[in-house]
Design a protein around this motif. Sequence first.
Motif, PDB file in Angstrom:
ATOM      1  N   MET A 201       0.868  -0.656  -0.124  1.00 32.45           N
ATOM      2  CA  MET A 201      -0.126   0.000  -0.381  1.00 32.45           C
ATOM      3  C   MET A 201       0.870   1.656   0.003  1.00 32.45           C
ATOM      4  O   MET A 201       0.514   2.274  -0.382  1.00 32.45           O
ATOM      5  N   LYS A 202       1.529   1.312   0.818  1.00 32.85           N
ATOM      6  CA  LYS A 202       3.211   1.941   0.740  1.00 32.85           C
ATOM      7  C   LYS A 202       2.993   2.072  -0.298  1.00 32.85           C
ATOM      8  O   LYS A 202       3.266   3.722  -1.337  1.00 32.85           O
ATOM      9  N   GLN A 203       4.157   1.461  -1.269  1.00 33.92           N
ATOM     10  CA  GLN A 203       4.943   1.871  -2.254  1.00 33.92           C
ATOM     11  C   GLN A 203       3.476   1.948  -3.172  1.00 33.92           C
ATOM     12  O   GLN A 203       4.187   3.542  -4.692  1.00 33.92           O
ATOM     13  N   GLU A 204       1.965   1.966  -3.378  1.00 36.51           N
ATOM     14  CA  GLU A 204       1.238   2.719  -4.554  1.00 36.51           C
ATOM     15  C   GLU A 204       0.962   3.671  -4.118  1.00 36.51           C
ATOM     16  O   GLU A 204       1.096   4.728  -5.093  1.00 36.51           O
ATOM     17  N   ILE A 205       0.594   4.352  -2.553  1.00 35.32           N
ATOM     18  CA  ILE A 205       1.160   5.406  -2.783  1.00 35.32           C
ATOM     19  C   ILE A 205       1.736   6.311  -3.140  1.00 35.32           C
ATOM     20  O   ILE A 205       2.446   7.632  -3.647  1.00 35.32           O
ATOM     21  N   ASN A 206       3.371   6.255  -3.221  1.00 35.71           N
ATOM     22  CA  ASN A 206       4.648   7.138  -3.986  1.00 35.71           C
ATOM     23  C   ASN A 206       4.355   6.908  -4.601  1.00 35.71           C
ATOM     24  O   ASN A 206       4.929   7.622  -5.477  1.00 35.71           O
ATOM     25  N   MET A 207       3.762   5.568  -5.653  1.00 34.46           N
ATOM     26  CA  MET A 207       3.773   5.843  -7.416  1.00 34.46           C
ATOM     27  C   MET A 207       2.443   6.660  -7.937  1.00 34.46           C
ATOM     28  O   MET A 207       3.506   7.999  -8.745  1.00 34.46           O
ATOM     29  N   ARG A 208       1.756   7.489  -6.782  1.00 33.22           N
ATOM     30  CA  ARG A 208       0.816   8.212  -6.730  1.00 33.22           C
ATOM     31  C   ARG A 208       1.385   9.773  -6.488  1.00 33.22           C
ATOM     32  O   ARG A 208       0.960  10.648  -6.886  1.00 33.22           O
ATOM     33  N   LYS A 209       2.591  10.054  -6.047  1.00 33.80           N
ATOM     34  CA  LYS A 209       2.982  11.421  -5.762  1.00 33.80           C
ATOM     35  C   LYS A 209       4.233  11.564  -6.479  1.00 33.80           C
ATOM     36  O   LYS A 209       4.340  12.821  -6.337  1.00 33.80           O
ATOM     37  N   LYS A 210       4.679  10.443  -8.093  1.00 29.61           N
ATOM     38  CA  LYS A 210       5.482  11.451  -7.995  1.00 29.61           C
ATOM     39  C   LYS A 210       5.207  11.027 -10.011  1.00 29.61           C
ATOM     40  O   LYS A 210       4.311  10.731 -10.655  1.00 29.61           O
ATOM     41  N   ALA A 211       5.544  12.465 -10.831  1.00 29.19           N
ATOM     42  CA  ALA A 211       5.647  13.144 -11.343  1.00 29.19           C
ATOM     43  C   ALA A 211       6.420  13.294 -12.832  1.00 29.19           C
ATOM     44  O   ALA A 211       7.380  13.427 -12.514  1.00 29.19           O
ATOM     45  N   VAL A 212       6.636  12.251 -13.682  1.00 30.47           N
ATOM     46  CA  VAL A 212       7.279  12.771 -14.692  1.00 30.47           C
ATOM     47  C   VAL A 212       7.792  13.983 -15.852  1.00 30.47           C
ATOM     48  O   VAL A 212       6.290  14.564 -16.081  1.00 30.47           O
ATOM     49  N   CYS A 213       8.392  15.146 -15.428  1.00 32.26           N
ATOM     50  CA  CYS A 213       7.940  16.105 -16.450  1.00 32.26           C
ATOM     51  C   CYS A 213       8.889  16.615 -17.588  1.00 32.26           C
ATOM     52  O   CYS A 213      10.263  17.044 -16.665  1.00 32.26           O
ATOM     53  N   ILE A 214       8.721  16.780 -18.327  1.00 35.94           N
ATOM     54  CA  ILE A 214       9.266  16.745 -19.544  1.00 35.94           C
ATOM     55  C   ILE A 214       9.294  18.558 -19.442  1.00 35.94           C
ATOM     56  O   ILE A 214       8.492  19.283 -19.723  1.00 35.94           O
ATOM     57  N   MET A 215      10.700  19.457 -19.663  1.00 34.38           N
ATOM     58  CA  MET A 215      11.185  20.455 -18.989  1.00 34.38           C
ATOM     59  C   MET A 215      11.972  20.740 -20.285  1.00 34.38           C
ATOM     60  O   MET A 215      13.051  20.592 -19.995  1.00 34.38           O
ATOM     61  N   SER A 216      11.792  21.696 -20.939  1.00 39.75           N
ATOM     62  CA  SER A 216      12.398  22.270 -21.745  1.00 39.75           C
ATOM     63  C   SER A 216      13.084  23.653 -21.067  1.00 39.75           C
ATOM     64  O   SER A 216      14.180  23.827 -22.077  1.00 39.75           O
ATOM     65  N   GLY A 217      12.645  23.470 -20.656  1.00 34.53           N
ATOM     66  CA  GLY A 217      13.917  25.377 -19.960  1.00 34.53           C
ATOM     67  C   GLY A 217      12.825  26.932 -20.281  1.00 34.53           C
ATOM     68  O   GLY A 217      12.415  27.851 -19.657  1.00 34.53           O
ATOM     69  N   GLY A 218      11.631  26.204 -21.124  1.00 38.04           N
ATOM     70  CA  GLY A 218      10.311  27.138 -21.689  1.00 38.04           C
ATOM     71  C   GLY A 218       9.153  27.472 -20.232  1.00 38.04           C
ATOM     72  O   GLY A 218       9.675  27.018 -19.549  1.00 38.04           O
ATOM     73  N   MET A 219       8.627  28.621 -20.855  1.00 37.75           N
ATOM     74  CA  MET A 219       7.814  28.623 -19.652  1.00 37.75           C
ATOM     75  C   MET A 219       6.648  28.277 -19.692  1.00 37.75           C
ATOM     76  O   MET A 219       5.540  27.963 -18.509  1.00 37.75           O
ATOM     77  N   ASP A 220       5.887  27.414 -20.877  1.00 36.99           N
ATOM     78  CA  ASP A 220       5.260  26.071 -20.174  1.00 36.99           C
ATOM     79  C   ASP A 220       5.517  25.225 -19.510  1.00 36.99           C
ATOM     80  O   ASP A 220       4.532  24.793 -18.379  1.00 36.99           O
ATOM     81  N   SER A 221       6.547  24.323 -20.236  1.00 37.44           N
ATOM     82  CA  SER A 221       6.600  23.030 -19.614  1.00 37.44           C
ATOM     83  C   SER A 221       6.574  23.973 -17.764  1.00 37.44           C
ATOM     84  O   SER A 221       7.057  22.931 -17.586  1.00 37.44           O
ATOM     85  N   THR A 222       7.439  24.727 -17.631  1.00 40.22           N
ATOM     86  CA  THR A 222       8.083  25.341 -16.190  1.00 40.22           C
ATOM     87  C   THR A 222       7.052  26.056 -15.671  1.00 40.22           C
ATOM     88  O   THR A 222       6.885  25.254 -14.591  1.00 40.22           O
ATOM     89  N   LEU A 223       5.446  25.803 -16.156  1.00 43.06           N
ATOM     90  CA  LEU A 223       4.628  26.026 -15.245  1.00 43.06           C
ATOM     91  C   LEU A 223       3.497  24.908 -14.983  1.00 43.06           C
ATOM     92  O   LEU A 223       3.539  25.157 -13.960  1.00 43.06           O
ATOM     93  N   SER A 224       3.805  23.749 -15.821  1.00 43.09           N
ATOM     94  CA  SER A 224       3.447  22.813 -15.856  1.00 43.09           C
ATOM     95  C   SER A 224       3.687  22.220 -15.044  1.00 43.09           C
ATOM     96  O   SER A 224       3.088  20.946 -13.465  1.00 43.09           O
ATOM     97  N   ALA A 225       5.403  22.229 -14.565  1.00 42.22           N
ATOM     98  CA  ALA A 225       5.976  21.508 -13.537  1.00 42.22           C
ATOM     99  C   ALA A 225       6.062  22.431 -11.742  1.00 42.22           C
ATOM    100  O   ALA A 225       5.612  21.739 -11.361  1.00 42.22           O
ATOM    101  N   TYR A 226       5.897  23.460 -11.921  1.00 45.47           N
ATOM    102  CA  TYR A 226       5.251  24.507 -11.148  1.00 45.47           C
ATOM    103  C   TYR A 226       3.664  23.714 -10.399  1.00 45.47           C
ATOM    104  O   TYR A 226       3.764  23.264  -9.383  1.00 45.47           O
ATOM    105  N   MET A 227       3.066  22.823 -11.806  1.00 47.95           N
ATOM    106  CA  MET A 227       0.978  23.151 -10.636  1.00 47.95           C
ATOM    107  C   MET A 227       1.593  21.513 -10.589  1.00 47.95           C
ATOM    108  O   MET A 227       0.761  21.312  -9.801  1.00 47.95           O
ATOM    109  N   MET A 228       2.623  20.821 -11.084  1.00 45.74           N
ATOM    110  CA  MET A 228       2.367  19.171 -10.485  1.00 45.74           C
ATOM    111  C   MET A 228       3.256  19.649  -9.094  1.00 45.74           C
ATOM    112  O   MET A 228       1.916  18.466  -8.180  1.00 45.74           O
ATOM    113  N   GLN A 229       3.540  20.067  -8.530  1.00 39.69           N
ATOM    114  CA  GLN A 229       4.743  20.398  -7.423  1.00 39.69           C
ATOM    115  C   GLN A 229       3.473  21.237  -6.505  1.00 39.69           C
ATOM    116  O   GLN A 229       3.327  20.180  -5.068  1.00 39.69           O
ATOM    117  N   ASP A 230       2.734  22.223  -6.763  1.00 40.58           N
ATOM    118  CA  ASP A 230       1.634  22.711  -5.861  1.00 40.58           C
ATOM    119  C   ASP A 230       0.090  21.389  -6.162  1.00 40.58           C
ATOM    120  O   ASP A 230      -0.325  21.131  -5.010  1.00 40.58           O
TER     121      ASP A 230
END
Length: 227
Positions: free
Chosen positions: A1-30
Motif C-alpha cells: 500500500m505504501k508503494q502504491e501511494i508513493n507511485m501516485r506522488k511522482k510526476a515525470v515532467c518534460i521540461m524544456s526550459g521554456g515558460m509552458d513546461s516550467t509552469l506545468s512542473a510548478y503545477m504538478m509540485q503544487d
Amino acid sequence: MKQEINMRKKAVCIMSGGMDSTLSAYMMQDAGYEIIAVHFNYEQNTQKKELECFHNITKALDVTNKYVLNLDFFKQLGASALTDSSIDVPTGGVEEGVPVTYVPFRNGIFLSMAAAIAEKEGASVLSIGVVEEDSSGYPDCREEYINAMQKAINLGTKDETKIEIKMPLVHLKKSEIVQEALKRSVPLELTWSCYKNEQRACGVCDSCRLRLNGFKEAGVNDPIAYE
C-alpha cells in the motif's frame, strides 16, 4: 500500500526550459507530486541556453531527480529550422499550415522516453506543457494526440503501470499562462522561448512573438532581455 501511494506522488515532467513546461512542473509540485525532471538536448539552435534554464529552474523547484538525455537523431533528420542550419528560422510572423520550426514527431519521441523513465521510477503521471489554442500549429501539441499517446503508453507497459499524461495548459492562451505563472510565483526570468538566440532573445521569431504578446495581453513586462 505504501508503494502504491508513493507511485501516485511522482510526476515525470518534460521540461524544456521554456515558460509552458516550467509552469506545468510548478503545477504538478503544487498538486503534491514529487517532480522527476526530464530535459532533452536534441542539437537545437538554443540547446546550451535551454539546458542552463533547465538546471536553474529545477534548482528553484528544489528538484534533485533529473535526467538530461542527449539525442543526435533530430540533427541527423533535419527537416526543421530548429535543428537544420540550412533552414532559416522565420521572423515574419505566423506561417500558413505547419511551420518550418516543427520538429517531426518530437513530442511523441519525448513522451515515449519519458514513459520509460516513469515506469522505472514508479511514477503515475507524465507532465507536458503543450498548448493547443495559442500554439504555433504543431500537430503533436493537440489534446487528441496526447490522449492517444497515453493510451499507447499504457498498452505498451506492464499491466501494473498506469500512466496519466497531464497537459494542464492545453486550452490556455499565452496571456493566461503568464497570469497563472505569476499567481504561482514561477520564476519566468529563468525561462527561455527564443528559437534563434542564446544571449538576448530575438523578439521576432514565432516563439518570441507568442511570448511577448502573452505578456502584453496580461499587462506585465517580460523579465528576460531582448535585442
